[in-house]
Write a protein that holds these residues in place. Structure first.
Motif, PDB file in Angstrom:
ATOM      1  N   UNK A   1       0.814  -1.212   0.000  1.00  9.88           N
ATOM      2  CA  UNK A   1       0.000   0.000   0.000  1.00  9.88           C
ATOM      3  C   UNK A   1       0.853   1.270   0.000  1.00  9.88           C
ATOM      4  N   UNK A   2       0.442   2.223  -0.822  1.00 12.20           N
ATOM      5  CA  UNK A   2       1.164   3.492  -0.915  1.00 12.20           C
ATOM      6  C   UNK A   2       2.089   3.568  -2.116  1.00 12.20           C
ATOM      7  N   UNK A   3       2.433   2.428  -2.700  1.00 12.78           N
ATOM      8  CA  UNK A   3       3.301   2.434  -3.877  1.00 12.78           C
ATOM      9  C   UNK A   3       2.579   3.049  -5.066  1.00 12.78           C
ATOM     10  N   UNK A   4       3.333   3.868  -5.828  1.00 12.86           N
ATOM     11  CA  UNK A   4       2.795   4.452  -7.047  1.00 12.86           C
ATOM     12  C   UNK A   4       3.636   4.027  -8.243  1.00 12.86           C
TER      13      UNK A   4
ATOM     14  N   UNK B   1       1.575  10.437 -23.224  1.00 19.46           N
ATOM     15  CA  UNK B   1       0.637   9.510 -22.595  1.00 19.46           C
ATOM     16  C   UNK B   1       1.108   9.227 -21.180  1.00 19.46           C
ATOM     17  N   UNK B   2       0.196   9.351 -20.234  1.00 19.77           N
ATOM     18  CA  UNK B   2       0.512   9.209 -18.811  1.00 19.77           C
ATOM     19  C   UNK B   2      -0.511   8.279 -18.169  1.00 19.77           C
ATOM     20  N   UNK B   3      -0.039   7.222 -17.525  1.00 21.42           N
ATOM     21  CA  UNK B   3      -0.893   6.361 -16.700  1.00 21.42           C
ATOM     22  C   UNK B   3      -0.255   6.272 -15.324  1.00 21.42           C
ATOM     23  N   UNK B   4      -0.991   6.657 -14.309  1.00 17.93           N
ATOM     24  CA  UNK B   4      -0.488   6.603 -12.937  1.00 17.93           C
ATOM     25  C   UNK B   4      -1.426   5.752 -12.099  1.00 17.93           C
ATOM     26  N   UNK B   5      -0.854   4.841 -11.317  1.00 16.81           N
ATOM     27  CA  UNK B   5      -1.682   4.028 -10.424  1.00 16.81           C
ATOM     28  C   UNK B   5      -1.067   3.996  -9.028  1.00 16.81           C
ATOM     29  N   UNK B   6      -1.918   3.790  -8.049  1.00 18.76           N
ATOM     30  CA  UNK B   6      -1.483   3.714  -6.650  1.00 18.76           C
ATOM     31  C   UNK B   6      -2.120   2.506  -5.994  1.00 18.76           C
ATOM     32  N   UNK B   7      -1.312   1.757  -5.246  1.00 19.96           N
ATOM     33  CA  UNK B   7      -1.794   0.582  -4.530  1.00 19.96           C
ATOM     34  C   UNK B   7      -2.427   1.023  -3.213  1.00 19.96           C
ATOM     35  N   UNK B   8      -3.645   0.557  -2.966  1.00 18.03           N
ATOM     36  CA  UNK B   8      -4.360   0.903  -1.736  1.00 18.03           C
ATOM     37  C   UNK B   8      -4.868  -0.370  -1.076  1.00 18.03           C
ATOM     38  N   UNK B   9      -4.913  -0.362   0.252  1.00 17.10           N
ATOM     39  CA  UNK B   9      -5.473  -1.522   0.960  1.00 17.10           C
ATOM     40  C   UNK B   9      -6.955  -1.615   0.653  1.00 17.10           C
TER      41      UNK B   9
END
Length: 283
Positions: free
Chosen positions: A204-207, A255-263
């Motif tokens: 969690x919290x990793x982008x 082109x930009x794709x951003x993701x973040x891991x969440x619990x």
């Protein structure tokens, strides 16, 4: 942190994401494309007029990918479109492979995309045509990145920032962009397709940022790191990245794709079990 994360157990988590594909300020055509949780663009397009966002569970084994096409006479647009389509088709047909063999899945996806671009090139007698690729999949025990060419993948979190993809380019160039050593569209008789792979964390919290060089040619790694590590939402982060890219000239499609891991949010039954377990531990 939950003990399950520390022990590397397979767990279900949520992924929040935001993405945009922009034509930039100089180009008249858009040679970029993407695959983001089922979304992509047609071969002929002028990019997106707004940033999109969403959320998906890791249990769905999501795939994110960026493509930057190259070749004259609209070949770049077609190469990135064909790669995105082949990527999506392969994903739909072989999605279950991600769970146990994510690296094999990514390698096979690259081969499928390469065949699609090469077949089109041969049928239409096109000598120079191809596209970069940067892909990311999520499994229960982590994330896996893969790239061909100079579209990049960055990781941020826990006070750290780094580029996890490899630029497949031929050194420096005095005249424009350096030639690519790897890309989607390499004829099998010319060179072996060798995608770079990276095993990544999914705590969690990793982008994770996937982007074409329309972003990285405008912003330094330091500028990207500064924006990526701000305490703002993924959509706001993509907005800032695009805004800064265009302000600096926007010389290429971006082109930009951003993701973040969440619990993953626990339901009422999971919360009750946790409460009973803590009570039991306290006795």
């Amino acid at each position: 942190m939950d003990e399950g994360w520390q022990k590397g157990q397979k767990m279900t988590y949520q992924i929040e994401y935001a993405y945009v594909c922009h034509i930039g300020r100089i180009r008249n055509n858009n040679e970029d494309n993407f695959w983001c949780c089922g979304e992509t663009l047609p071969a002929q397009n002028q990019g997106m007029d707004h940033i999109r966002s969403g959320s998906v569970s890791q249990s769905e084994l999501p795939l994110l990918a960026v493509f930057d096409g190259m070749g004259g006479e609209s070949c770049g647009e077609m190469a990135s479109f064909l790669a995105a389509k082949a990527c999506g088709d392969f994903y739909i047909q072989n999605k279950k492979e991600i769970f146990d063999q994510p690296e094999t899945f990514l390698e096979d996806a690259c081969k499928a995309m390469n065949r699609a671009v090469c077949s089109y090139s041969e049928e239409n007698k096109i000598r120079s045509m191809g596209t970069t690729a940067a892909m990311l999949v999520f499994t229960g025990d982590g994330a896996y990145g893969c790239n061909l060419g100079d579209s990049r993948i960055y990781e941020a979190g826990s006070g750290q920032f780094c580029k996890v993809s490899k630029d497949h380019v031929l050194g420096g160039s005095l005249f424009g962009k350096s030639p690519l050593l790897q890309y989607v569209g390499i004829p099998e008789s010319s060179m072996a397709l060798e995608p770079s792979m990276a095993k990544l964390s999914s705590e969690p919290g990793k982008r994770y940022l996937l982007c074409s060089d329309g972003l990285t040619d405008m912003l330094s790694d330091g500028e990207i790191a500064d924006i990526l590590t701000r305490e703002i939402t993924v959509q706001e982060t993509v907005e800032v990245l695009l805004e800064r890219t265009l302000k600096k000239g926007g010389r290429d499609n971006a082109t930009i794709i951003l993701c973040e891991v969440r619990e993953k949010e626990k339901n009422w039954l999971q919360k009750l079990i946790d409460k009973l377990y803590k009570r039991y531990e306290g006795e």
